[in-house]
Write a protein that holds these residues in place. Structure first.
Motif, short mmCIF file in Angstrom:
data_model
loop_
_atom_site.label_atom_id
_atom_site.label_comp_id
_atom_site.label_asym_id
_atom_site.label_seq_id
_atom_site.Cartn_x
_atom_site.Cartn_y
_atom_site.Cartn_z
N GLY A 82 -35.36 -93.34 -81.69
CA GLY A 82 -35.93 -92.15 -81.06
C GLY A 82 -36.38 -91.12 -82.07
O GLY A 82 -36.49 -91.39 -83.27
N CYS A 83 -36.65 -89.92 -81.56
CA CYS A 83 -37.06 -88.82 -82.43
C CYS A 83 -35.86 -88.36 -83.23
O CYS A 83 -34.77 -88.17 -82.69
CB CYS A 83 -37.62 -87.68 -81.59
N ARG A 84 -36.05 -88.14 -84.52
CA ARG A 84 -34.94 -87.74 -85.39
C ARG A 84 -34.81 -86.21 -85.47
O ARG A 84 -33.96 -85.71 -86.22
CB ARG A 84 -35.08 -88.35 -86.80
N ALA A 88 -34.32 -77.85 -79.28
CA ALA A 88 -33.35 -77.46 -78.26
C ALA A 88 -33.88 -77.57 -76.83
O ALA A 88 -33.10 -77.73 -75.90
CB ALA A 88 -32.90 -76.03 -78.52
N TYR A 89 -35.19 -77.48 -76.66
CA TYR A 89 -35.78 -77.48 -75.31
C TYR A 89 -36.27 -78.86 -74.90
O TYR A 89 -36.79 -79.04 -73.81
CB TYR A 89 -36.98 -76.50 -75.28
N CYS A 90 -36.12 -79.84 -75.79
CA CYS A 90 -36.81 -81.11 -75.61
C CYS A 90 -35.89 -82.23 -75.12
O CYS A 90 -34.80 -82.42 -75.66
CB CYS A 90 -37.46 -81.51 -76.94
N GLY A 91 -36.38 -82.99 -74.15
CA GLY A 91 -35.60 -84.10 -73.60
C GLY A 91 -35.51 -85.29 -74.53
O GLY A 91 -34.72 -86.21 -74.29
N ILE A 141 -43.76 -88.57 -82.99
CA ILE A 141 -42.44 -87.94 -82.95
C ILE A 141 -41.91 -87.91 -84.39
O ILE A 141 -42.60 -88.38 -85.30
CB ILE A 141 -41.47 -88.70 -82.01
N THR A 142 -40.74 -87.38 -84.60
CA THR A 142 -40.22 -87.31 -85.95
C THR A 142 -39.47 -88.60 -86.26
O THR A 142 -38.35 -88.81 -85.79
CB THR A 142 -39.28 -86.08 -86.10
N HIS A 143 -40.15 -89.45 -87.02
CA HIS A 143 -39.58 -90.78 -87.34
C HIS A 143 -40.27 -91.26 -88.61
O HIS A 143 -41.47 -91.02 -88.79
CB HIS A 143 -39.86 -91.75 -86.17
N PRO A 216 -35.01 -80.69 -88.52
CA PRO A 216 -35.62 -80.59 -89.85
C PRO A 216 -36.88 -79.73 -89.96
O PRO A 216 -37.43 -79.60 -91.05
CB PRO A 216 -35.99 -82.06 -90.14
N HIS A 217 -37.34 -79.16 -88.85
CA HIS A 217 -38.66 -78.54 -88.90
C HIS A 217 -38.67 -77.16 -89.57
O HIS A 217 -37.70 -76.41 -89.48
CB HIS A 217 -39.22 -78.41 -87.48
N LYS A 218 -39.83 -76.86 -90.19
CA LYS A 218 -40.02 -75.56 -90.84
C LYS A 218 -41.35 -74.95 -90.39
O LYS A 218 -42.38 -75.63 -90.41
CB LYS A 218 -40.04 -75.72 -92.37
S1 SF4 Z 1 -40.11 -83.18 -82.73
FE1 SF4 Z 1 -41.14 -83.19 -80.73
S2 SF4 Z 1 -40.34 -85.00 -79.67
FE2 SF4 Z 1 -38.93 -84.59 -81.38
S3 SF4 Z 1 -37.29 -83.31 -80.50
FE3 SF4 Z 1 -38.84 -81.91 -81.36
S4 SF4 Z 1 -40.23 -81.44 -79.62
FE4 SF4 Z 1 -39.03 -83.28 -79.06
#
Ligand code: SF4
Length: 393
Positions: A82-84, A88-91, A141-143, A216-218
């Motif tokens: 899945g997405c790594r 917080a708002y994401c399923g 997605i983040t992978h 991990p996002h910036k």
């Molecule tokens: S990167 Fe996109 S898909 Fe992954 S958890 Fe965040 S919002 Fe959801």
């Protein structure tokens, strides 16, 4: 709007271990929750698609309130891990691996069946001109494999389907991308490139999809890729997603909308909805009055040349006036387009999004983004929500 703290994931469920250990091969279409165990499916051979796209494509049965089809074939890369990231708002967020396999997770309120990309291309390539789809979009997605697999899926599509007939958008994952990757999506035939900023301010970004939730996002990296997209794709061909109602003021979000327009891009808006199973599922959806004001003001900035500095705001940053004459504003409201789902355009008009995401940010009983042209009774309700009296003809 504080996210809750995720529980620790048991070791045997981390990184899709559970799915990989069972190693059940996929067969054709996989409908979420229909199997006892999710099969071991991976992009680029498999992708997930929205429930609306699966119904429109004919691989799943079902009906949608108020619409016969969706105009956008929204695809999502898929992996057992899945997405790594952990937004917080994401399923789809990583913490959900504790109790739900990736292929079974809800995302923007709906299930995402998994289908071989070859089957999807075969169906659409039979007659792209007659297809209900006005656009296709690949959501990364983040992978670690998401760039390579995006290129493969995009090439598989453009080898068989002329992007002039059905144009392609990329919903990017800036965290793992380089400028060369952005260029490659353009070279392979993508037409619009978008960046899901999602948060309206750097603080909210950090809290909901950065350090605050071990994700991990910036913010700075997202802007770097947005600037690359501006240079590579050009005016009107790039944009940013923004979720309204995660703690920002109306002024803050509209200021960001103006910044994007000044750069030559567009904003695609989502109304915050507490996604089941997400780290923000205990929080309230955005009040409709707030959402409608932002939706209307954003439309005026994006498509009617109004500037945020012509609008007036109260002490709490709420829109007090929209910077145009009342009669003009009444016409825009009555036209209804401002309240439709916003996103990349299709074949109708520049300000009508192909990406209509039916009920992605609200239930049909209390619609936030209209996936269809609002009717008279919808416009009456919208005017009440805006606290602008119904016009007497
Ligand atoms: S990167 Fe996109 S898909 Fe992954 S958890 Fe965040 S919002 Fe959801």
């Amino acid at each position: 709007m504080e996210p809750r703290i995720p529980a620790r994931t048991p070791v045997d469920r981390r990184n899709g271990k559970h799915v990989k250990a069972n190693d059940i091969p996929p067969e054709g279409v996989y409908l979420p929750n229909n199997n006892y165990l999710a099969p071991h499916m991976k992009s680029p051979e498999y992708v997930q698609l929205s429930t609306a796209a699966a119904i429109t494509l004919g691989v799943m049965s079902g009906k949608m309130h108020g619409c016969d089809c969706t105009r956008c074939l929204n695809l999502l890369l898929t992996y057992p891990e899945g997405c790594r990231a952990n937004c917080a708002y994401c399923g789809l967020a990583r913490h959900r691996e504790a109790d739900r396999d990736y292929a079974d997770r809800n995302f923007i309120r709906v299930d995402w069946p998994a289908v071989p990309i070859a089957d999807i291309v075969d169906i659409v390539a039979q007659d792209p001109d007659a297809s209900d789809f006005h656009r296709m979009c690949i959501s990364m997605i983040t992978h670690p494999r998401s760039e390579e697999d995006t290129f493969t899926v995009l090439k598989q599509w453009t080898d068989r389907i002329d992007p002039d007939e059905i144009p392609v958008s990329i919903l990017s994952n800036p965290t793992t991308m380089t400028r060369d990757d952005v260029q490659k999506t353009r070279d392979l035939g993508a037409d619009i490139f978008t960046v899901a900023l999602d948060a309206a301010t750097p603080e909210i970004f950090d809290r909901t999809r950065g350090k605050g939730v071990q994700s991990p996002h910036k913010w700075s990296k997202y802007w770097e890729i947005l600037e690359d997209a501006k240079d590579i794709f050009g005016p009107q061909k790039f944009g940013a997603h923004i979720i309204v109602g995660m703690g920002e003021t109306e002024y803050e979000v509209l200021n960001l909308v103006q910044e994007l327009v000044d750069l030559g891009g567009h904003s695609h808006m989502f109304c915050f909805f507490p996604e089941d199973g997400s780290l923000m599922d205990h929080l309230p959806a955005t009040p409709r009055d707030q959402w409608r004001r932002v939706q209307l003001a954003r439309y005026l900035i994006d498509y009617r040349g109004v500037r945020v500095d012509q609008m007036r705001f109260d002490d709490l940053g709420r829109v007090k006036s929209y910077g145009i004459a009342e009669s003009e504003l009444a016409d825009v409201i009555d036209e209804g387009v401002a309240f439709r789902t916003s996103g990349c355009p299709g074949k109708v008009r520049d300000d009508i999004s192909a990406c209509d995401r039916p009920y992605g940010d609200s239930p049909p009983s209390n619609i936030a983004s209209y996936p269809f042209q609002p009717k008279k009774k919808d416009l009456k309700k919208i005017r009440r929500q805006l606290d602008i009296p119904v016009r007497v003809e």
